[in-house]
Enzyme design. Structure first.
Site, PDB file in Angstrom:
ATOM      1  N   ASP A 134       3.044  -4.801   7.860  1.00  0.00           N
ATOM      2  CA  ASP A 134       1.448  -3.929   7.688  1.00  0.00           C
ATOM      3  C   ASP A 134       0.812  -4.983   7.849  1.00  0.00           C
ATOM      4  O   ASP A 134       0.290  -5.708   6.965  1.00  0.00           O
ATOM      5  CB  ASP A 134       1.568  -3.521   6.249  1.00  0.00           C
ATOM      6  CG  ASP A 134       0.250  -2.576   6.368  1.00  0.00           C
ATOM      7  OD1 ASP A 134      -0.751  -2.535   7.000  1.00  0.00           O
ATOM      8  OD2 ASP A 134       0.234  -2.067   5.287  1.00  0.00           O
TER       9      ASP A 134
ATOM     10  N   HIS B 225       0.873  -1.259  -0.119  1.00  0.00           N
ATOM     11  CA  HIS B 225       0.186  -0.136   0.169  1.00  0.00           C
ATOM     12  C   HIS B 225       0.689   1.341  -0.072  1.00  0.00           C
ATOM     13  O   HIS B 225       2.051   1.110   0.577  1.00  0.00           O
ATOM     14  CB  HIS B 225      -0.834  -0.204   1.358  1.00  0.00           C
ATOM     15  CG  HIS B 225      -2.017   0.877   1.418  1.00  0.00           C
ATOM     16  ND1 HIS B 225      -1.534   2.313   1.833  1.00  0.00           N
ATOM     17  CD2 HIS B 225      -3.180   0.889   1.093  1.00  0.00           C
ATOM     18  CE1 HIS B 225      -2.815   2.947   1.855  1.00  0.00           C
ATOM     19  NE2 HIS B 225      -3.810   2.143   1.412  1.00  0.00           N
TER      20      HIS B 225
ATOM     21  N   LYS C  18     -10.220  -0.372  10.629  1.00  0.00           N
ATOM     22  CA  LYS C  18     -10.359  -1.613   9.446  1.00  0.00           C
ATOM     23  C   LYS C  18     -10.875  -3.015  10.411  1.00  0.00           C
ATOM     24  O   LYS C  18     -10.723  -4.052   9.659  1.00  0.00           O
ATOM     25  CB  LYS C  18      -8.982  -1.883   8.769  1.00  0.00           C
ATOM     26  CG  LYS C  18      -8.860  -0.860   7.500  1.00  0.00           C
ATOM     27  CD  LYS C  18      -7.562  -1.214   6.727  1.00  0.00           C
ATOM     28  CE  LYS C  18      -7.030  -0.178   5.805  1.00  0.00           C
ATOM     29  NZ  LYS C  18      -7.658   0.571   5.201  1.00  0.00           N
TER      30      LYS C  18
ATOM     31  N   GLN D 216      -4.699  -5.189   6.802  1.00  0.00           N
ATOM     32  CA  GLN D 216      -6.071  -6.194   6.481  1.00  0.00           C
ATOM     33  C   GLN D 216      -5.950  -7.337   7.178  1.00  0.00           C
ATOM     34  O   GLN D 216      -7.116  -7.824   6.976  1.00  0.00           O
ATOM     35  CB  GLN D 216      -5.423  -6.282   4.892  1.00  0.00           C
ATOM     36  CG  GLN D 216      -5.449  -5.189   3.941  1.00  0.00           C
ATOM     37  CD  GLN D 216      -7.190  -4.483   4.043  1.00  0.00           C
ATOM     38  OE1 GLN D 216      -8.272  -5.157   4.274  1.00  0.00           O
ATOM     39  NE2 GLN D 216      -6.819  -3.201   3.763  1.00  0.00           N
TER      40      GLN D 216
ATOM     41  N   CYS E 299      -4.620   2.760  -3.605  1.00  0.00           N
ATOM     42  CA  CYS E 299      -3.325   3.099  -2.859  1.00  0.00           C
ATOM     43  C   CYS E 299      -2.476   2.055  -3.211  1.00  0.00           C
ATOM     44  O   CYS E 299      -1.663   2.141  -2.216  1.00  0.00           O
ATOM     45  CB  CYS E 299      -3.533   3.283  -1.448  1.00  0.00           C
ATOM     46  SG  CYS E 299      -4.751   4.845  -1.230  1.00  0.00           S
TER      47      CYS E 299
END
Lengths: 434, 146
Positions: free
Chosen positions: A229, A152, A255, A232, A392
């Site tokens: 990261d 991202h 999220k 998600q 993104c």
């Protein structure tokens, strides 16, 4: 759920993720129970364009259950005072609640202690914190930062700035043709010049689940640190920073069915201790003279100024909500939706689904040469919310030979019926727009 | 600045812009597509966020009343259905109109042309060709009357 169980189930689920997407049948009772939770999400009873909302933009942001909304309001109704300051009871209670939220996050991702949990605004700010503090302090000309082609923008742009400021070089691990990380390419680029690997756990476009423990193990063998990261993955599968052996791991509250404006940086304690503060001011200091200051203990050294107390407390309620359901059940529910949706989407005329077979419930697709914004508008006219554009992740789309695509992404409240509505609307779009 | 205020919804279906036959017909079979050899004005606008690009070519004529009229308008470009349909419809609509008349056009006119209300996120797609002509005319008139 105790930590050992969570840790071993994380390994088990990672194996399932790597092997097969049909972890449970579509009509698994546990999965149906999960979708039954949608009644707890007040926004899902809204109509959009005159039809019941089908919300399929969960990779962008998730909706919030009533209890999380209530927890944020309740902080202001019953506990509001500044934290770490007052000696009066109300401030002590607010501080206790805010500290407890850090401890809840630490338990949720199996950190060694709450000192390793820094509250920030979102995953983006967490990455910027590591880049500005650890990156600028530790990297120099000749060093390499290894990114992946599926990052991202939030895990790219901060490292471009670190490279510009330090003279370190950015290198990229490519994807395979079917949208997985090319582990051979990773292996060949992991030299002892690599000081940091910045990698997403789950691709926000392809839905790919990266073998994060394996990547970290390889990176550690050449002495590189790894930033994961988890934006998600945090809402989709169990996260265990000790099982992963992660150095840094970041995610956003919004999220994972929590509030906006609150996010988390996990950092290995010895790394955080050696890092300079990111922003400076009140609350992150021990003593201040006219000339200088000494830094507060972890994690407060990185939380200058009055923090998002209500957001932090509501994040704890979010974690309680997710833990009561159980991450294994969430995973099983989502995999049932994947098993339901993927063959049906692939059957829609003209539709190309990006990404691998084994995935989370994120489906990016193109339809002939129809622009994704037209597809998204067409679906919107039928009450279905999906995202169009570059998500993104422009470098990823460029490497796929695209400039944009449409994306449908599921949350715990989505049902097979939601995906059926998506599929029939896409069939209609193919008839009308092509 | 162009009129960006939301138009009245009276007379329009709030849903189904992309199911409108005329809009889709223009998008799939655009009118006046191609460069104009004898253009007095060429102007391009792009929307980098979604990749829409529209280049407009206009032939202008000063009549007996010394008012510049658009005698032909064509376009090239690529992008979403709405930007391409809007460009196609505009090329037919503006022929014979004076520059002054054109400059009064805004969002409401584009919605009337397209036959539906634009949602806020799609306004810029429809306005792209209009913006291209407007900016081109501004440069043209500046060149003629510096």
């Amino acid at each position: 759920m105790n930590r050992d169980a969570l840790s071993s189930s994380a390994k088990g689920l990672a194996r399932v993720a790597a092997r097969d997407t049909s972890a449970s049948p579509p009509h698994d009772k546990r999965a149906a129970d999960v979708a039954g939770l949608r009644a707890q999400f007040p926004i899902l009873s809204r109509n959009m364009r005159g039809q019941p909302l089908v919300y399929l933009d969960n990779a962008s942001t998730t909706q919030k259950p009533q209890r999380v909304i209530d927890a944020e309001a309740q902080l202001y109704e019953t506990l509001n005072a500044n934290v770490h300051r007052g000696v009066y009871e109300l401030s002590e209670q607010a501080t206790e609640a805010y500290v407890a939220a850090h401890e809840a996050v630490a338990r949720f991702i199996n950190a060694r202690s709450a000192e390793e949990i820094v509250f920030v605004r979102n995953a983006t700010e967490a990455i910027n914190l590591v880049a500005s503090s650890w990156g600028v302090e530790h990297l120099k000309r000749g060093d390499q930062i290894l990114l992946t082609a599926m990052e991202h923008h939030s895990n790219i742009v901060p490292w471009q700035e670190v490279a510009r400021r330090t003279g370190a070089e950015l290198r990229w691990v490519e994807c395979t043709a079917d949208g997985r990380l090319d582990l051979d390419d990773l292996h060949s680029k992991l030299t002892d010049r690599v000081r940091l690997v910045a990698v997403t756990h789950v691709s926000n476009v392809l839905g790919t689940v990266n073998p994060i423990a394996e990547i970290i193990r390889e990176a550690h063998q050449v002495g590189a640190r790894v930033l994961v990261d988890a934006a998600q993955s945090i809402s989709r599968l169990p996260i265990d920073v000790q099982a992963f052996d992660a150095d840094f791991l970041v995610f956003s509250g919004h999220k994972m069915y929590g509030p906006t404006g609150i996010g988390v940086l996990f950092g290995r304690r010895e790394l955080l201790e050696a890092m300079p503060p990111y922003i400076r001011g009140g609350d992150m200091v021990k003593t201040v003279t006219r000339e200088q200051a000494t830094w507060n203990d972890l994690p407060w050294k990185f939380e200058a100024g009055t923090p998002n107390i209500a957001g932090g407390v509501a994040l704890e309620e979010t974690i309680r909500f997710l833990s009561e359901i159980g991450m294994e059940r969430l995973w099983a529910h989502e995999q049932a939706l994947v098993a339901h949706a993927l063959p049906r989407l692939r059957n829609v005329p003209g539709l190309t689904v990006l990404g691998p077979q084994a995935r989370v419930g994120i489906f990016s697709f193109t339809m002939n040469s129809i622009h994704s914004h037209d597809l998204a508008s067409f679906l919107d006219e039928r009450g279905i919310a999906v995202r169009g554009g570059h998500h993104c992740a422009q470098p990823l789309l460029t490497s796929l030979g695209l400039t944009e695509c449409a994306r449908a992404s599921v949350g715990l409240y989505n049902t097979a019926e939601d995906l059926n509505r998506l599929v029939s609307a896409l069939e209609e779009a193919h008839r009308l727009l092509r | 600045m162009m009129n960006e205020k939301p138009s009245s919804t009276a007379g329009f279906q709030p849903v189904g812009l992309l199911a409108r036959a005329e809009l889709l017909e223009h998008a799939k079979h655009p009118r006046n597509r191609g460069a104009l050899e004898t253009a007095d004005m060429v102007s391009e606008e792009a929307n980098p966020l979604c990749g829409d690009v529209v280049t407009v070519y206009a032939a202008l004529d000063s009549g007996a009343d010394h008012r510049s009229r658009i005698t032909r308008l064509s376009f090239t470009g690529h992008g979403c259905l709405i930007s391409q349909a809007a460009a196609s419809m505009l090329t037919e609509y503006v022929v014979g109109k004076s520059v002054e008349e054109f400059l009064r056009m805004g969002r409401g006119d584009m919605e009337r042309l397209l036959g539906g209300v634009l949602s806020p996120s799609r306004v810029k797609c429809a306005m792209l060709p209009l913006l291209a002509v407007r900016n081109g005319l501004a440069r043209f008139s500046h060149a003629v009357h510096p």
